[in-house]
Motif scaffolding. Structure first.
Motif, PDB file in Angstrom:
ATOM      1  N   MET A 130      42.344   1.396  -8.546  1.00 26.27           N
ATOM      2  CA  MET A 130      42.715   1.494  -9.967  1.00 26.27           C
ATOM      3  C   MET A 130      41.525   1.995 -10.789  1.00 26.27           C
ATOM      4  O   MET A 130      41.663   2.924 -11.603  1.00 26.27           O
ATOM      5  CB  MET A 130      43.141   0.118 -10.492  1.00 26.27           C
ATOM      6  CG  MET A 130      44.518  -0.335 -10.070  1.00 26.27           C
ATOM      7  SD  MET A 130      45.851   0.734 -10.653  1.00 26.27           S
ATOM      8  CE  MET A 130      45.684   0.613 -12.435  1.00 26.27           C
ATOM      9  N   GLU A 131      40.374   1.374 -10.583  1.00 28.18           N
ATOM     10  CA  GLU A 131      39.183   1.743 -11.371  1.00 28.18           C
ATOM     11  C   GLU A 131      38.801   3.201 -11.131  1.00 28.18           C
ATOM     12  O   GLU A 131      38.435   3.926 -12.060  1.00 28.18           O
ATOM     13  CB  GLU A 131      38.027   0.794 -11.013  1.00 28.18           C
ATOM     14  CG  GLU A 131      38.221  -0.594 -11.631  1.00 28.18           C
ATOM     15  CD  GLU A 131      37.371  -1.682 -10.977  1.00 28.18           C
ATOM     16  OE1 GLU A 131      36.777  -1.407  -9.900  1.00 28.18           O
ATOM     17  OE2 GLU A 131      37.313  -2.793 -11.527  1.00 28.18           O
ATOM     18  N   VAL A 138      42.727  -4.535 -14.637  1.00 26.37           N
ATOM     19  CA  VAL A 138      41.596  -3.721 -15.112  1.00 26.37           C
ATOM     20  C   VAL A 138      41.587  -3.670 -16.641  1.00 26.37           C
ATOM     21  O   VAL A 138      40.672  -3.109 -17.239  1.00 26.37           O
ATOM     22  CB  VAL A 138      41.672  -2.278 -14.552  1.00 26.37           C
ATOM     23  CG1 VAL A 138      41.450  -2.264 -13.042  1.00 26.37           C
ATOM     24  CG2 VAL A 138      43.025  -1.654 -14.875  1.00 26.37           C
ATOM     25  N   VAL A 139      42.602  -4.265 -17.253  1.00 22.75           N
ATOM     26  CA  VAL A 139      42.698  -4.226 -18.712  1.00 22.75           C
ATOM     27  C   VAL A 139      41.788  -5.305 -19.311  1.00 22.75           C
ATOM     28  O   VAL A 139      41.549  -6.339 -18.702  1.00 22.75           O
ATOM     29  CB  VAL A 139      44.173  -4.434 -19.159  1.00 22.75           C
ATOM     30  CG1 VAL A 139      44.612  -5.883 -19.048  1.00 22.75           C
ATOM     31  CG2 VAL A 139      44.398  -3.909 -20.570  1.00 22.75           C
ATOM     32  N   ASN A 140      41.257  -5.021 -20.506  1.00 19.05           N
ATOM     33  CA  ASN A 140      40.458  -6.027 -21.198  1.00 19.05           C
ATOM     34  C   ASN A 140      41.240  -6.450 -22.447  1.00 19.05           C
ATOM     35  O   ASN A 140      41.176  -5.816 -23.484  1.00 19.05           O
ATOM     36  CB  ASN A 140      39.085  -5.469 -21.578  1.00 19.05           C
ATOM     37  CG  ASN A 140      38.153  -6.603 -21.963  1.00 19.05           C
ATOM     38  OD1 ASN A 140      38.233  -7.696 -21.410  1.00 19.05           O
ATOM     39  ND2 ASN A 140      37.293  -6.374 -22.933  1.00 19.05           N
ATOM     40  N   PRO A 141      42.015  -7.555 -22.333  1.00 21.31           N
ATOM     41  CA  PRO A 141      42.959  -7.877 -23.402  1.00 21.31           C
ATOM     42  C   PRO A 141      42.328  -8.621 -24.569  1.00 21.31           C
ATOM     43  O   PRO A 141      41.193  -9.086 -24.491  1.00 21.31           O
ATOM     44  CB  PRO A 141      43.974  -8.780 -22.687  1.00 21.31           C
ATOM     45  CG  PRO A 141      43.183  -9.438 -21.599  1.00 21.31           C
ATOM     46  CD  PRO A 141      42.071  -8.493 -21.215  1.00 21.31           C
ATOM     47  N   ASP A 201      39.657   9.374 -17.623  1.00 18.64           N
ATOM     48  CA  ASP A 201      38.900   9.086 -18.841  1.00 18.64           C
ATOM     49  C   ASP A 201      39.281   7.739 -19.482  1.00 18.64           C
ATOM     50  O   ASP A 201      39.427   7.638 -20.694  1.00 18.64           O
ATOM     51  CB  ASP A 201      39.067  10.236 -19.852  1.00 18.64           C
ATOM     52  CG  ASP A 201      37.936  10.226 -20.891  1.00 18.64           C
ATOM     53  OD1 ASP A 201      36.895   9.601 -20.618  1.00 18.64           O
ATOM     54  OD2 ASP A 201      38.132  10.803 -21.979  1.00 18.64           O
ATOM     55  N   PHE A 202      39.477   6.724 -18.659  1.00 26.51           N
ATOM     56  CA  PHE A 202      39.617   5.325 -19.083  1.00 26.51           C
ATOM     57  C   PHE A 202      40.651   5.099 -20.195  1.00 26.51           C
ATOM     58  O   PHE A 202      40.320   4.562 -21.258  1.00 26.51           O
ATOM     59  CB  PHE A 202      38.255   4.778 -19.562  1.00 26.51           C
ATOM     60  CG  PHE A 202      37.154   4.959 -18.548  1.00 26.51           C
ATOM     61  CD1 PHE A 202      37.093   4.156 -17.421  1.00 26.51           C
ATOM     62  CD2 PHE A 202      36.164   5.923 -18.736  1.00 26.51           C
ATOM     63  CE1 PHE A 202      36.074   4.310 -16.485  1.00 26.51           C
ATOM     64  CE2 PHE A 202      35.148   6.093 -17.804  1.00 26.51           C
ATOM     65  CZ  PHE A 202      35.102   5.270 -16.677  1.00 26.51           C
ATOM     66  N   PRO A 203      41.907   5.464 -19.974  1.00 22.15           N
ATOM     67  CA  PRO A 203      42.916   5.274 -21.039  1.00 22.15           C
ATOM     68  C   PRO A 203      43.091   3.804 -21.427  1.00 22.15           C
ATOM     69  O   PRO A 203      43.431   3.494 -22.580  1.00 22.15           O
ATOM     70  CB  PRO A 203      44.210   5.817 -20.411  1.00 22.15           C
ATOM     71  CG  PRO A 203      43.971   5.776 -18.930  1.00 22.15           C
ATOM     72  CD  PRO A 203      42.505   6.034 -18.757  1.00 22.15           C
ATOM     73  N   GLN A 204      42.842   2.884 -20.485  1.00 18.92           N
ATOM     74  CA  GLN A 204      43.049   1.447 -20.766  1.00 18.92           C
ATOM     75  C   GLN A 204      42.113   0.924 -21.853  1.00 18.92           C
ATOM     76  O   GLN A 204      42.385  -0.097 -22.488  1.00 18.92           O
ATOM     77  CB  GLN A 204      42.913   0.618 -19.475  1.00 18.92           C
ATOM     78  CG  GLN A 204      41.506   0.311 -18.996  1.00 18.92           C
ATOM     79  CD  GLN A 204      40.858   1.456 -18.208  1.00 18.92           C
ATOM     80  OE1 GLN A 204      41.287   2.599 -18.295  1.00 18.92           O
ATOM     81  NE2 GLN A 204      39.820   1.137 -17.450  1.00 18.92           N
ATOM     82  N   GLN A 205      41.012   1.661 -22.086  1.00 20.49           N
ATOM     83  CA  GLN A 205      40.048   1.195 -23.095  1.00 20.49           C
ATOM     84  C   GLN A 205      40.537   1.459 -24.527  1.00 20.49           C
ATOM     85  O   GLN A 205      39.958   0.981 -25.487  1.00 20.49           O
ATOM     86  CB  GLN A 205      38.680   1.848 -22.856  1.00 20.49           C
ATOM     87  CG  GLN A 205      38.036   1.344 -21.574  1.00 20.49           C
ATOM     88  CD  GLN A 205      36.703   2.040 -21.273  1.00 20.49           C
ATOM     89  OE1 GLN A 205      36.232   2.870 -22.045  1.00 20.49           O
ATOM     90  NE2 GLN A 205      36.115   1.705 -20.137  1.00 20.49           N
ATOM     91  N   ASN A 206      41.609   2.251 -24.647  1.00 22.90           N
ATOM     92  CA  ASN A 206      42.145   2.569 -25.988  1.00 22.90           C
ATOM     93  C   ASN A 206      43.164   1.549 -26.477  1.00 22.90           C
ATOM     94  O   ASN A 206      43.769   1.750 -27.526  1.00 22.90           O
ATOM     95  CB  ASN A 206      42.847   3.936 -25.977  1.00 22.90           C
ATOM     96  CG  ASN A 206      41.852   5.064 -25.796  1.00 22.90           C
ATOM     97  OD1 ASN A 206      40.667   4.851 -25.968  1.00 22.90           O
ATOM     98  ND2 ASN A 206      42.341   6.232 -25.444  1.00 22.90           N
ATOM     99  N   LEU A 207      43.384   0.493 -25.690  1.00 22.99           N
ATOM    100  CA  LEU A 207      44.530  -0.372 -25.974  1.00 22.99           C
ATOM    101  C   LEU A 207      44.164  -1.718 -26.584  1.00 22.99           C
ATOM    102  O   LEU A 207      43.194  -2.346 -26.181  1.00 22.99           O
ATOM    103  CB  LEU A 207      45.302  -0.632 -24.667  1.00 22.99           C
ATOM    104  CG  LEU A 207      45.844   0.610 -23.947  1.00 22.99           C
ATOM    105  CD1 LEU A 207      46.415   0.230 -22.600  1.00 22.99           C
ATOM    106  CD2 LEU A 207      46.899   1.312 -24.792  1.00 22.99           C
ATOM    107  N   ASN A 208      44.982  -2.151 -27.553  1.00 24.61           N
ATOM    108  CA  ASN A 208      44.992  -3.549 -27.992  1.00 24.61           C
ATOM    109  C   ASN A 208      46.002  -4.242 -27.089  1.00 24.61           C
ATOM    110  O   ASN A 208      47.210  -4.164 -27.317  1.00 24.61           O
ATOM    111  CB  ASN A 208      45.467  -3.667 -29.447  1.00 24.61           C
ATOM    112  CG  ASN A 208      44.467  -3.071 -30.406  1.00 24.61           C
ATOM    113  OD1 ASN A 208      43.272  -3.271 -30.269  1.00 24.61           O
ATOM    114  ND2 ASN A 208      44.969  -2.314 -31.380  1.00 24.61           N
TER     115      ASN A 208
END
Length: 432
Positions: free
Chosen positions: A27-28, A157-160, A35-42
């Motif tokens: 996943m990582e 891998v998400v940082n919630p 380009d790390f789309p998960q970092q754009n999320l709330n």
């Protein structure tokens, strides 16, 4: 070259041959390439044995009521594969699904040439969800449901902003472990450093594990029944009524359209999460919007009435804990009825315990099977049963027709339950 939706879906399903491979390295690697789309999320992250889907749905409905655009990632699906990746309850379009596959296919193929090996189906869909919510659809909030466990689940891998563990039960034991502590440890793997965790877990041993993990990560912990609690519960004709005390406010008169005390717990977890985020100014929502969102929530295939005459209910009670919740709801709301059950499950479930439990409430019980690689044969289930009024048919449509013919009394009702994959097929057929 993939050009159609059908080809895209075939390509995704073809990943099933790589099975379940816990671990986050693939996943990582893929997300770095994209380009790390998960970092754009709330994000809000939801794990647990049962109730994840309903909890996600309560969260979505409250946030939507407050005017937000909400992405949800859930599994399995009930009507269409696309609903696993949805925005405001609307499944992703076939065109968007195809475009996502076109975008990630080269990345997945490059991964195969590394020592990390091939991506599984679930990893591929999870990457697609991150990409869709993070770059293409830019949602205000994204709610992710784990597939299995937590620690090595591909969603982890998400940082919630906040995490939820609904409950701990015995499911997927071949992968997660045989004891409550082992399973709790896997689920508690979603707890991140200084990210608050909300849980409805009740077993002392499970709570000990979650508490320890929260402490080691300096994560604020809210336990249902201790730090926030349900009050004035009453079963209503078409739902449930209750109040909720939280550290950030009191709700007096909450109503659910979904049946079962377990739904009250799921709603309480979702409410606590939203109250926390509101308190921390991570979102703007009124109590009225929360109350409305909770009340409007429906979740297909979970204690869902699909016919009135005879009263027919479908429920995806796919493990022992799910069966317990189903039985308690039936006893609460339909104690005076003759309950005719239709049941089918997967090979990896503790079917003998499920059958024994179901027999305690059944006027009759009919076992069946369905077309799925891990579906258990009806004959096997039939042989486990000691019920005086039992029947079997390997073909589920015939099994349902048989029960319908028998259920002629005013007091008769039909309950079709078991694997969510089974319920998905039955629902499509009955509502057609």
């Amino acid at each position: 070259m993939i050009t159609t939706y059908e080809e895209a879906l075939d390509w995704i399903h073809n990943r099933l041959r790589f099975g379940i491979k816990p671990g986050l390295e693939r996943m990582e690697w893929m997300l770095e390439q994209l380009d790390f789309p998960q970092q754009n999320l709330n994000a809000i992250h939801v794990a647990g044995t049962n109730g994840k889907g309903s909890t996600v749905s309560y969260l979505r409905n409250m946030l939507e009521e407050a005017g937000y655009k909400v992405g949800t990632f859930t599994s399995p699906y009930i009507e269409t594969f696309n609903e696993r990746i949805s925005v405001n309850g609307q499944p992703i379009s076939n065109e968007a699904m195809t475009a996502l596959v076109q975008e990630i296919k080269p990345v997945v193929e490059r991964l195969e040439h590394t020592n990390l090996g091939s991506a599984t189906e679930f990893e591929v869909i999870t990457v697609m969800a991150f990409l869709y919510f993070g770059y293409h659809e830019s949602v205000d909030y994204a709610v992710f449901e784990t597939g299995l466990g937590g620690r090595y689940d591909s969603t982890n891998v998400v940082n919630p902003m906040v995490s939820i563990i609904t409950n701990i039960g015995f499911d997927h034991m071949a992968i997660l472990g045989d004891t409550v502590e082992e399973i709790a440890s896997e689920k508690a793997g979603i707890i991140k450093k200084e990210v608050p965790i909300i849980t409805g877990a009740e077993q002392v041993k499970a709570l000990d594990v979650i508490t320890e993990e929260a402490k080691s990560k300096q994560a604020l912990l809210f336990v249902l029944g201790k730090d926030f609690d349900i009050k004035n519960y009453e079963p209503l004709a078409n739902g449930e009524g209750f109040g909720l005390n939280t550290p950030y406010g009191i709700f007096e008169d909450l109503k659910l359209n979904m049946l079962g005390y377990h739904q009250v717990k799921n709603a309480a977890l979702a409410l606590m999460a939203v109250c926390y985020l509101k308190e921390k100014k991570k979102l703007s929502i009124s109590n009225e919007q929360m109350i409305k969102g909770i009340q409007h929530t429906k979740w297909n295939g979970r204690f869902e009435i699909v016919n009135e005459h005879p009263l027919t209910i479908i429920d995806g009670a796919h493990n022992a804990e799910g069966i317990d919740s189903l039985l308690s709801t039936l006893r609460l709301h339909y104690e005076d009825r003759n309950i005719h059950l239709v049941f089918s499950c997967l090979n990896d479930k503790s079917a003998d315990r499920m059958v024994q439990e179901l027999e305690t409430i059944a006027a009759s019980i009919t076992f069946t099977s369905f077309d799925f690689p891990r579906a258990r044969a009806a004959q096997e289930l039939y042989e486990m049963s000691t019920h005086h009024n039992k029947h079997m048919d390997e073909e589920w449509k015939k099994a349902i027709a048989y029960v319908k013919e028998k259920a002629t009394d005013e007091q008769d009702m039909i309950v079709i339950t078991g694997s969510l994959y089974f319920i998905s097929e039955v629902r499509a057929f009955l509502l057609k």
